[in-house]
Design a protein around this motif. Structure first.
Motif, PDB file in Angstrom:
ATOM      1  N   LYS A 248       0.832  -1.214   0.000  1.00  0.00           N
ATOM      2  CA  LYS A 248       0.000   0.000   0.000  1.00  0.00           C
ATOM      3  C   LYS A 248       0.860   1.254   0.000  1.00  0.00           C
ATOM      4  CE  LYS A 248      -2.665  -0.995   3.488  1.00  0.00           C
ATOM      5  NZ  LYS A 248      -3.662  -0.798   4.527  1.00  0.00           N
ATOM      6  N   GLN A 249       1.996   1.208   0.703  1.00  0.00           N
ATOM      7  CA  GLN A 249       2.894   2.364   0.721  1.00  0.00           C
ATOM      8  C   GLN A 249       3.472   2.622  -0.667  1.00  0.00           C
ATOM      9  OE1 GLN A 249       5.684   1.375   3.800  1.00  0.00           O
ATOM     10  NE2 GLN A 249       4.361   2.142   5.427  1.00  0.00           N
ATOM     11  N   MET A 250       3.843   1.564  -1.364  1.00  0.00           N
ATOM     12  CA  MET A 250       4.388   1.729  -2.718  1.00  0.00           C
ATOM     13  C   MET A 250       3.325   2.263  -3.669  1.00  0.00           C
ATOM     14  SD  MET A 250       7.536   1.108  -2.458  1.00  0.00           S
ATOM     15  CE  MET A 250       7.845   1.363  -4.184  1.00  0.00           C
ATOM     16  N   ILE A 251       2.123   1.712  -3.615  1.00  0.00           N
ATOM     17  CA  ILE A 251       1.051   2.192  -4.492  1.00  0.00           C
ATOM     18  C   ILE A 251       0.753   3.658  -4.215  1.00  0.00           C
ATOM     19  CG2 ILE A 251      -1.416   1.960  -5.001  1.00  0.00           C
ATOM     20  CD1 ILE A 251      -1.018  -1.099  -4.575  1.00  0.00           C
ATOM     21  N   THR A 252       0.708   4.031  -2.932  1.00  0.00           N
ATOM     22  CA  THR A 252       0.469   5.431  -2.568  1.00  0.00           C
ATOM     23  C   THR A 252       1.573   6.318  -3.129  1.00  0.00           C
ATOM     24  OG1 THR A 252      -0.675   4.769  -0.549  1.00  0.00           O
ATOM     25  CG2 THR A 252       0.149   7.027  -0.633  1.00  0.00           C
ATOM     26  N   HIS A 253       2.815   5.879  -3.020  1.00  0.00           N
ATOM     27  CA  HIS A 253       3.953   6.652  -3.556  1.00  0.00           C
ATOM     28  C   HIS A 253       3.804   6.854  -5.062  1.00  0.00           C
ATOM     29  CE1 HIS A 253       8.023   7.972  -4.384  1.00  0.00           C
ATOM     30  NE2 HIS A 253       8.121   6.979  -5.262  1.00  0.00           N
ATOM     31  N   TRP A 254       3.485   5.781  -5.793  1.00  0.00           N
ATOM     32  CA  TRP A 254       3.357   5.879  -7.253  1.00  0.00           C
ATOM     33  C   TRP A 254       2.197   6.782  -7.661  1.00  0.00           C
ATOM     34  CZ3 TRP A 254       3.897  -0.058  -7.148  1.00  0.00           C
ATOM     35  CH2 TRP A 254       5.248  -0.395  -7.083  1.00  0.00           C
ATOM     36  N   ILE A 255       1.110   6.729  -6.925  1.00  0.00           N
ATOM     37  CA  ILE A 255      -0.031   7.610  -7.220  1.00  0.00           C
ATOM     38  C   ILE A 255       0.370   9.062  -6.997  1.00  0.00           C
ATOM     39  CG2 ILE A 255      -2.316   8.329  -6.418  1.00  0.00           C
ATOM     40  CD1 ILE A 255      -2.910   5.319  -5.969  1.00  0.00           C
ATOM     41  N   ARG A 256       1.041   9.331  -5.879  1.00  0.00           N
ATOM     42  CA  ARG A 256       1.493  10.710  -5.612  1.00  0.00           C
ATOM     43  C   ARG A 256       2.406  11.212  -6.727  1.00  0.00           C
ATOM     44  NH1 ARG A 256       3.015   9.308   0.459  1.00  0.00           N
ATOM     45  NH2 ARG A 256       1.093   9.901   1.507  1.00  0.00           N
ATOM     46  N   GLU A 257       3.370  10.393  -7.102  1.00  0.00           N
ATOM     47  CA  GLU A 257       4.318  10.801  -8.144  1.00  0.00           C
ATOM     48  C   GLU A 257       3.608  11.047  -9.470  1.00  0.00           C
ATOM     49  OE1 GLU A 257       7.710  11.466  -7.751  1.00  0.00           O
ATOM     50  OE2 GLU A 257       6.947  11.429  -5.694  1.00  0.00           O
ATOM     51  N   ASN A 258       2.649  10.209  -9.800  1.00  0.00           N
ATOM     52  CA  ASN A 258       1.919  10.379 -11.051  1.00  0.00           C
ATOM     53  C   ASN A 258       1.070  11.639 -11.024  1.00  0.00           C
ATOM     54  OD1 ASN A 258      -0.543   9.859 -12.930  1.00  0.00           O
ATOM     55  ND2 ASN A 258       1.105   8.525 -13.649  1.00  0.00           N
ATOM     56  N   LEU A 259       0.396  11.907  -9.919  1.00  0.00           N
ATOM     57  CA  LEU A 259      -0.464  13.092  -9.841  1.00  0.00           C
ATOM     58  C   LEU A 259       0.340  14.389  -9.900  1.00  0.00           C
ATOM     59  CD1 LEU A 259      -3.186  11.924  -7.309  1.00  0.00           C
ATOM     60  CD2 LEU A 259      -3.472  12.419  -9.736  1.00  0.00           C
ATOM     61  N   LYS A 260       1.608  14.318  -9.494  1.00  0.00           N
ATOM     62  CA  LYS A 260       2.454  15.516  -9.592  1.00  0.00           C
ATOM     63  C   LYS A 260       2.694  15.918 -11.048  1.00  0.00           C
ATOM     64  CE  LYS A 260       4.818  15.077  -5.201  1.00  0.00           C
ATOM     65  NZ  LYS A 260       6.095  14.814  -4.524  1.00  0.00           N
ATOM     66  N   ASN A 261       2.537  14.975 -11.977  1.00  0.00           N
ATOM     67  CA  ASN A 261       2.652  15.306 -13.403  1.00  0.00           C
ATOM     68  C   ASN A 261       1.520  16.228 -13.851  1.00  0.00           C
ATOM     69  OD1 ASN A 261       4.943  13.704 -13.855  1.00  0.00           O
ATOM     70  ND2 ASN A 261       3.676  11.881 -14.098  1.00  0.00           N
ATOM     71  N   TYR A 262       0.382  16.107 -13.218  1.00  0.00           N
ATOM     72  CA  TYR A 262      -0.797  16.908 -13.578  1.00  0.00           C
ATOM     73  C   TYR A 262      -0.997  18.094 -12.647  1.00  0.00           C
ATOM     74  CZ  TYR A 262      -1.662  12.623 -16.139  1.00  0.00           C
ATOM     75  OH  TYR A 262      -1.521  11.536 -16.975  1.00  0.00           O
ATOM     76  N   PHE A 263      -0.610  17.918 -11.395  1.00  0.00           N
ATOM     77  CA  PHE A 263      -0.754  18.964 -10.382  1.00  0.00           C
ATOM     78  C   PHE A 263       0.589  19.107  -9.660  1.00  0.00           C
ATOM     79  CE2 PHE A 263      -4.686  16.467 -10.745  1.00  0.00           C
ATOM     80  CZ  PHE A 263      -5.546  17.437 -11.232  1.00  0.00           C
ATOM     81  N   PRO A 264       1.469  19.977 -10.149  1.00  0.00           N
ATOM     82  CA  PRO A 264       2.839  20.067  -9.614  1.00  0.00           C
ATOM     83  C   PRO A 264       2.926  20.302  -8.110  1.00  0.00           C
ATOM     84  CG  PRO A 264       2.639  21.327 -11.636  1.00  0.00           C
ATOM     85  CD  PRO A 264       1.259  20.875 -11.276  1.00  0.00           C
ATOM     86  N   ASP A 265       1.962  20.992  -7.536  1.00  0.00           N
ATOM     87  CA  ASP A 265       1.994  21.270  -6.094  1.00  0.00           C
ATOM     88  C   ASP A 265       1.231  20.246  -5.274  1.00  0.00           C
ATOM     89  OD1 ASP A 265       3.513  23.539  -6.555  1.00  0.00           O
ATOM     90  OD2 ASP A 265       1.740  24.789  -6.840  1.00  0.00           O
ATOM     91  N   PHE A 266       0.864  19.124  -5.898  1.00  0.00           N
ATOM     92  CA  PHE A 266       0.045  18.113  -5.225  1.00  0.00           C
ATOM     93  C   PHE A 266       0.802  17.470  -4.060  1.00  0.00           C
ATOM     94  CE2 PHE A 266      -1.207  13.695  -4.638  1.00  0.00           C
ATOM     95  CZ  PHE A 266      -2.560  13.834  -4.404  1.00  0.00           C
ATOM     96  N   SER A 267       0.083  17.281  -2.966  1.00  0.00           N
ATOM     97  CA  SER A 267       0.611  16.496  -1.841  1.00  0.00           C
ATOM     98  C   SER A 267      -0.563  15.781  -1.167  1.00  0.00           C
ATOM     99  CB  SER A 267       1.348  17.375  -0.838  1.00  0.00           C
ATOM    100  OG  SER A 267       0.445  18.201  -0.155  1.00  0.00           O
TER     101      SER A 267
END
Length: 72
Positions: free
Chosen positions: A12-31
């Motif tokens: 779950k930690q890895m999936i969460t990390h990959w989702i965060r990294e991917n969303l930063k492509n669309y929303f640079p300030d995403f956290s």
């Protein structure tokens, strides 16, 4: 059982990390922070009063959150 639980949390930690990294492509300030992390399926040893005697038993739950009698 402990190995499977550890694998589930790490996965779950890895999936969460990959989702965060991917969303930063669309929303640079995403956290996003994990607020509460719990397994959907879990089995663990717990002490319960059975027929007037305290016994340690293996309890298996297939729920999102644990439910304790009187907690509602």
């Amino acid at each position: 059982m402990n190995c499977a639980a550890n694998f589930a949390f790490a996965n779950k930690q890895m999936i969460t990390h990959w989702i965060r990294e991917n969303l930063k492509n669309y929303f640079p300030d995403f956290s996003a922070d994990v607020v509460y992390d719990v397994c959907h399926n879990i089995a663990k040893f717990e002490k319960h009063n059975i027929s007037g005697k305290e016994k340690e038993i293996l309890v298996m739950r297939k729920v999102l959150l644990e439910f304790w009698a009187g907690s509602y």
